[in-house]
Write an enzyme that holds these catalytic residues in place. Structure first.
Site, PDB file in Angstrom:
ATOM      1  N   ILE A  13       0.826  -1.217   0.000  1.00  0.00           N
ATOM      2  CA  ILE A  13       0.000   0.000   0.000  1.00  0.00           C
ATOM      3  C   ILE A  13       0.866   1.275   0.000  1.00  0.00           C
ATOM      4  O   ILE A  13       0.326   2.366   0.124  1.00  0.00           O
ATOM      5  CB  ILE A  13      -0.992   0.010   1.191  1.00  0.00           C
ATOM      6  CG1 ILE A  13      -0.331  -0.350   2.520  1.00  0.00           C
ATOM      7  CG2 ILE A  13      -2.124  -0.973   0.929  1.00  0.00           C
ATOM      8  CD1 ILE A  13       0.390   0.765   3.163  1.00  0.00           C
ATOM      9  N   GLY A  14       2.169   1.112  -0.146  1.00  0.00           N
ATOM     10  CA  GLY A  14       3.029   2.277  -0.305  1.00  0.00           C
ATOM     11  C   GLY A  14       3.723   2.768   0.946  1.00  0.00           C
ATOM     12  O   GLY A  14       4.094   3.948   1.015  1.00  0.00           O
ATOM     13  N   LYS A  15       3.938   1.893   1.930  1.00  0.00           N
ATOM     14  CA  LYS A  15       4.633   2.318   3.153  1.00  0.00           C
ATOM     15  C   LYS A  15       6.041   2.811   2.855  1.00  0.00           C
ATOM     16  O   LYS A  15       6.502   3.786   3.442  1.00  0.00           O
ATOM     17  CB  LYS A  15       4.726   1.160   4.146  1.00  0.00           C
ATOM     18  CG  LYS A  15       3.436   0.733   4.791  1.00  0.00           C
ATOM     19  CD  LYS A  15       3.661  -0.303   5.873  1.00  0.00           C
ATOM     20  CE  LYS A  15       4.376  -1.529   5.393  1.00  0.00           C
ATOM     21  NZ  LYS A  15       3.631  -2.273   4.348  1.00  0.00           N
ATOM     22  N   THR A  16       6.731   2.110   1.952  1.00  0.00           N
ATOM     23  CA  THR A  16       8.132   2.451   1.693  1.00  0.00           C
ATOM     24  C   THR A  16       8.252   3.805   1.013  1.00  0.00           C
ATOM     25  O   THR A  16       9.164   4.577   1.314  1.00  0.00           O
ATOM     26  CB  THR A  16       8.792   1.350   0.840  1.00  0.00           C
ATOM     27  OG1 THR A  16       8.637   0.091   1.505  1.00  0.00           O
ATOM     28  CG2 THR A  16      10.271   1.625   0.678  1.00  0.00           C
ATOM     29  N   LYS A  37      14.215  -0.638   9.523  1.00  0.00           N
ATOM     30  CA  LYS A  37      13.221  -1.642   9.130  1.00  0.00           C
ATOM     31  C   LYS A  37      13.423  -2.863  10.028  1.00  0.00           C
ATOM     32  O   LYS A  37      14.378  -3.626   9.841  1.00  0.00           O
ATOM     33  CB  LYS A  37      13.407  -2.026   7.668  1.00  0.00           C
ATOM     34  CG  LYS A  37      12.431  -3.073   7.140  1.00  0.00           C
ATOM     35  CD  LYS A  37      11.202  -2.457   6.541  1.00  0.00           C
ATOM     36  CE  LYS A  37      10.303  -3.510   5.905  1.00  0.00           C
ATOM     37  NZ  LYS A  37       9.102  -2.924   5.294  1.00  0.00           N
ATOM     38  N   THR A  41      11.508  -8.927   4.626  1.00  0.00           N
ATOM     39  CA  THR A  41      11.352 -10.195   3.909  1.00  0.00           C
ATOM     40  C   THR A  41      11.431  -9.921   2.400  1.00  0.00           C
ATOM     41  O   THR A  41      11.425  -8.774   1.969  1.00  0.00           O
ATOM     42  CB  THR A  41      10.020 -10.868   4.253  1.00  0.00           C
ATOM     43  OG1 THR A  41       8.940 -10.020   3.856  1.00  0.00           O
ATOM     44  CG2 THR A  41       9.914 -11.142   5.750  1.00  0.00           C
ATOM     45  N   ASP A  59      13.278  -2.807   0.507  1.00  0.00           N
ATOM     46  CA  ASP A  59      12.674  -1.557   0.983  1.00  0.00           C
ATOM     47  C   ASP A  59      13.741  -0.566   1.433  1.00  0.00           C
ATOM     48  O   ASP A  59      13.688   0.621   1.086  1.00  0.00           O
ATOM     49  CB  ASP A  59      11.697  -1.839   2.130  1.00  0.00           C
ATOM     50  CG  ASP A  59      10.496  -2.652   1.680  1.00  0.00           C
ATOM     51  OD1 ASP A  59      10.283  -2.754   0.453  1.00  0.00           O
ATOM     52  OD2 ASP A  59       9.778  -3.185   2.538  1.00  0.00           O
ATOM     53  N   GLY A 126       7.179  -0.536   9.301  1.00  0.00           N
ATOM     54  CA  GLY A 126       6.701  -1.874   9.607  1.00  0.00           C
ATOM     55  C   GLY A 126       6.688  -2.761   8.370  1.00  0.00           C
ATOM     56  O   GLY A 126       7.120  -2.352   7.287  1.00  0.00           O
ATOM     57  N   GLY A 128       3.987  -5.163   6.206  1.00  0.00           N
ATOM     58  CA  GLY A 128       2.566  -5.492   6.108  1.00  0.00           C
ATOM     59  C   GLY A 128       1.745  -4.559   6.971  1.00  0.00           C
ATOM     60  O   GLY A 128       1.963  -3.349   7.001  1.00  0.00           O
TER      61      GLY A 128
END
Length: 251
Positions: A13-16, A37, A41, A59, A126, A128
């Site tokens: 959903i674009g956290k990075t 981080k 994974t 990431d 985080g 996920g």
């Protein structure tokens, strides 16, 4: 020092992208900041110049490529993790498949505390969503509660995100971790059919949760550092939040 925890409502959903934007904004304001981080994974196996095998965290590599001006700084960012695994799956499962022992929140916490000694602002990304398990008993929410950092919720602005965002906020509130703000991301190309949904989503999420949407990240098919217009627009919108968080000093 200060801390910011970037919490997603799910995977991809674009956290990075949001994490990189927050770090860029902090750097533009002259703040000594970094990204950490806890668990990465979906790493790729690479060979270093010395011939040693290592895992490349995607990431952190993305953040380093966008935000770092020197190879030395980029290498530091790329190694800011507690655990890294090849399988692209939930941390607890990746750990089990890799036969490297269980992930522990205590180790992650200690690693972050070490990072705090070197920076004025530590930004945590985080993996996920908030309730993703780290082991049989602990989730990312347990880590967030232990750290007590200011939380930012990132959601993809699409059909279904209202439920995902409100559940994430409710899960945070239940542990007295009320989020500071929401970032609405747009990971897919917009079309006329869903524009009314995208316009309504942030209004409803704000109205139900009482948590403000601090910015909306527009869709782009160019996430390179050369797309300066894209990054400068986002970072400017985050400056108020960064200034607020950096002013909160924790022992």
């Amino acid at each position: 020092m200060s801390g910011l925890f970037i919490i997603g409502c799910g995977t991809d959903i674009g956290k990075t992208v949001a994490t990189a934007a927050f770090l860029l904004s902090a750097k533009n304001l002259g703040i000594n900041a970094t990204v950490f981080k806890p668990v990465q994974t979906g790493c790729s196996a690479t060979i270093s110049q010395s011939g040693e095998s290592r895992l490349d965290p995607p990431d952190l590599s993305f953040v380093a490529n966008i935000c770092c001006k020197s190879r030395e700084e980029a290498d530091i960012i790329k190694n800011n993790y507690s655990y890294a695994f090849l399988p692209a799956c939930s941390p607890h499962l990746a750990s089990s498949m890799s036969n490297k022992g269980s992930i522990t929140v205590d180790k992650i916490y200690k690693d972050i505390k070490e990072a705090e000694k070197r920076y004025d602002l530590v930004i945590i990304e985080g993996a996920g969503g908030l309730m993703v398990p780290l082991n049989e008993n602990e989730t990312f929410r347990d880590l967030a509660q232990m750290l007590g950092y200011e939380a930012i919720v990132v959601t993809d602005n699409k059909l279904g995100c209202i439920n995902e965002a409100l559940l994430t906020i409710e899960a945070l509130n239940s542990k007295e971790l009320s989020p500071l703000g929401i970032v609405m991301n747009n990971t897919s190309r917009p079309n006329e059919m869903d524009l009314y949904i995208k316009k309504d989503n942030p209004l409803i999420i704000e109205g139900y949760s009482g948590v403000p949407v601090i910015t909306e990240i527009p869709y782009t098919d160019d996430l390179s550092r050369e797309n300066t217009d894209f990054w400068s627009t986002i970072t400017e919108n985050l400056e108020v939040t960064i200034n607020h968080v950096s002013a909160i000093k924790r022992s």
